[in-house]
Design an enzyme around this catalytic site. Structure first.
Site, PDB file in Angstrom:
ATOM      1  N   HIS A  88       0.835  -1.206   0.000  1.00 31.14           N
ATOM      2  CA  HIS A  88       0.000   0.000   0.000  1.00 31.14           C
ATOM      3  C   HIS A  88       0.866   1.250   0.000  1.00 31.14           C
ATOM      4  O   HIS A  88       0.386   2.351  -0.239  1.00 31.14           O
ATOM      5  CB  HIS A  88      -0.882   0.056   1.242  1.00 31.14           C
ATOM      6  CG  HIS A  88      -1.810  -1.098   1.374  1.00 31.14           C
ATOM      7  ND1 HIS A  88      -2.863  -1.292   0.507  1.00 31.14           N
ATOM      8  CD2 HIS A  88      -1.858  -2.112   2.244  1.00 31.14           C
ATOM      9  CE1 HIS A  88      -3.516  -2.383   0.862  1.00 31.14           C
ATOM     10  NE2 HIS A  88      -2.919  -2.904   1.908  1.00 31.14           N
ATOM     11  N   HIS A 140       5.143  11.344   6.749  1.00 29.08           N
ATOM     12  CA  HIS A 140       4.718  10.995   8.106  1.00 29.08           C
ATOM     13  C   HIS A 140       5.841  10.280   8.835  1.00 29.08           C
ATOM     14  O   HIS A 140       6.397   9.308   8.320  1.00 29.08           O
ATOM     15  CB  HIS A 140       3.495  10.059   8.077  1.00 29.08           C
ATOM     16  CG  HIS A 140       2.230  10.762   7.687  1.00 29.08           C
ATOM     17  ND1 HIS A 140       1.089  10.079   7.332  1.00 29.08           N
ATOM     18  CD2 HIS A 140       1.942  12.079   7.625  1.00 29.08           C
ATOM     19  CE1 HIS A 140       0.136  10.975   7.056  1.00 29.08           C
ATOM     20  NE2 HIS A 140       0.633  12.184   7.218  1.00 29.08           N
TER      21      HIS A 140
HETATM   22 ZN   LIG Z   1       0.831   8.076   6.836  1.00 28.11          ZN
END
Ligand SMILES: [Zn+2]
Ligand SMILES: *[C@@H]1O[C@H](CO)[C@@H](O)[C@H](O)[C@H]1NC(C)=O
Ligand SMILES: *[C@@H]1O[C@H](CO)[C@@H](O)[C@H](O)[C@H]1NC(C)=O
Ligand SMILES: *[C@@H]1O[C@H](CO)[C@@H](O)[C@H](O)[C@H]1NC(C)=O
Length: 309
Positions: A88, A140
């Site tokens: 993903h 992130h």
């Molecule tokens: Zn993320």
């Protein structure tokens, strides 16, 4: 015999696929995976009231004086990191010597991994947005509380995870510090591929902690199970990337289905009763853009004068 076999393999495929989650971009007639609107059917927490990502409405953010500066630890160390394409996205594992304090957090957190969310070469793909604007890409960095040994252990704690988010903005100059990250992504084209970056310094791709201001809210992981355990920090400052580099990032990887890995971001979630806080008073946020606008106006005014004069 063959028809029985093929029937059972179809049934097996159905069973495997219907339990899989995917991004909107992955959904096709051939792939019956569950897109973001249906994640909650297999992962109930994805239908919660404190989900991420969100759109940040700057007019409504509140200043919180407890949101002090961050202290990054281990960001200057040279470490060996691995990257893996898990179907993903691609995760870069970080050693727990990379730590996070301050920033209005109640305790020390240690790093687990970082990853990127992107769209397509010309379609922005950040997860969060600011005043409705989506950025080309978002980084992130996922941390867990020091006392936990894994992300799973942090799942029962509503502030178990601290995630840092940086937006990217397209610049004319390439970001040379980001070259090694892009190169590593190129080596994990297929689901299950793994590669390494030797002698990596997180400080090289980020900005110094002392220069950062940020938004803060409580939310969730942006992939299933969507656990509502994340203290989110979305930085005001952006990281640079050239259009050419962005095209490399978005064009190199493949999903498990071997379709190009693009559009890997979750759609925006409702804020509901949550409040987004900011680490700086709105006055100081406005001074810089104000000055900048003034300069722009002067510049255009002068130029116009010249043209007409
Ligand atoms: Zn993320
Ligand atoms: C769906 O599968 C068929 C047959 O395997 C293939 O020809 C077609 O290209 C696939 N379509 C997509 C969108 O993957
Ligand atoms: C990183 O890997 C290199 C080569 O395998 C090794 O020599 C070095 O000791 C490793 N560094 C760390 C900090 O583990
Ligand atoms: C990457 O994965 C593909 C498909 O599973 C495999 O054929 C290939 O050998 C892998 N490459 C590396 C460098 O591991």
């Amino acid at each position: 015999m063959t028809s029985v076999l093929s029937l059972s393999s179809v049934l097996l495929a159905l069973k495997l696929c219907s339990g899989e989650w995917c991004y909107k971009s992955q959904f096709s007639c051939n792939d019956t995976c569950k897109g973001p609107d249906h994640w909650h059917m297999i992962f109930p927490k994805c239908g919660g009231q404190s989900q991420s990502p969100i759109n940040i409405v700057t007019r409504k953010v509140r200043h919180d004086s407890k949101l002090n500066g961050f202290i990054f630890e281990g960001h200057e160390d040279c470490v060996n990191i691995t990257v893996d394409n898990h179907g993903h996205s691609a995760h870069f594992t970080l050693p727990s010597s990379v730590r996070l304090r301050g920033g209005g957090l109640l305790t020390t957190y240690k790093a687990v991994q970082f990853h990127l969310h992107w769209g397509e070469e010309k379609e922005p793909g950040s997860e969060h947005s600011v005043d409705g604007e989506r950025y080309p890409m978002e980084l992130h960095i996922v941390h867990i509380k020091e006392k936990y040994s894994s992300l799973q252990e942090a799942e029962s704690d509503t502030t178990g995870v601290a995630a840092l988010a940086f937006f990217f903005e397209v610049t004319a100059q390439p970001n040379k510090h980001f070259e090694r990250v892009i190169e590593a992504l190129g080596k994990v084209r297929y689901h299950g591929n793994t590669s390494a970056i030797l002698g990596f310094r997180l400080a090289d791709i980020l900005l110094p902690a002392s220069t950062l201001s940020y938004y803060r809210y409580t939310g969730s992981m942006t992939t299933p199970g969507c656990d509502q355990i994340v203290v989110w920090t979305v930085f005001h400052q952006t990281l640079p990337i050239s259009q050419k580099q962005l095209a490399l990032v978005t064009g190199q990887l493949l999903f498990r289905t071997e379709k190009p890995m693009t559009g890997i971001f979750r759609p925006l979630q409702n804020l509901n009763s949550r409040i987004v806080y900011t680490s700086v008073k709105s006055d100081s946020v406005c001074v810089l853009p104000g000055l900048f606008t003034l300069f722009l106006c002067l510049f255009y005014a002068l130029r116009q004068q010249r043209c007409f004069g």
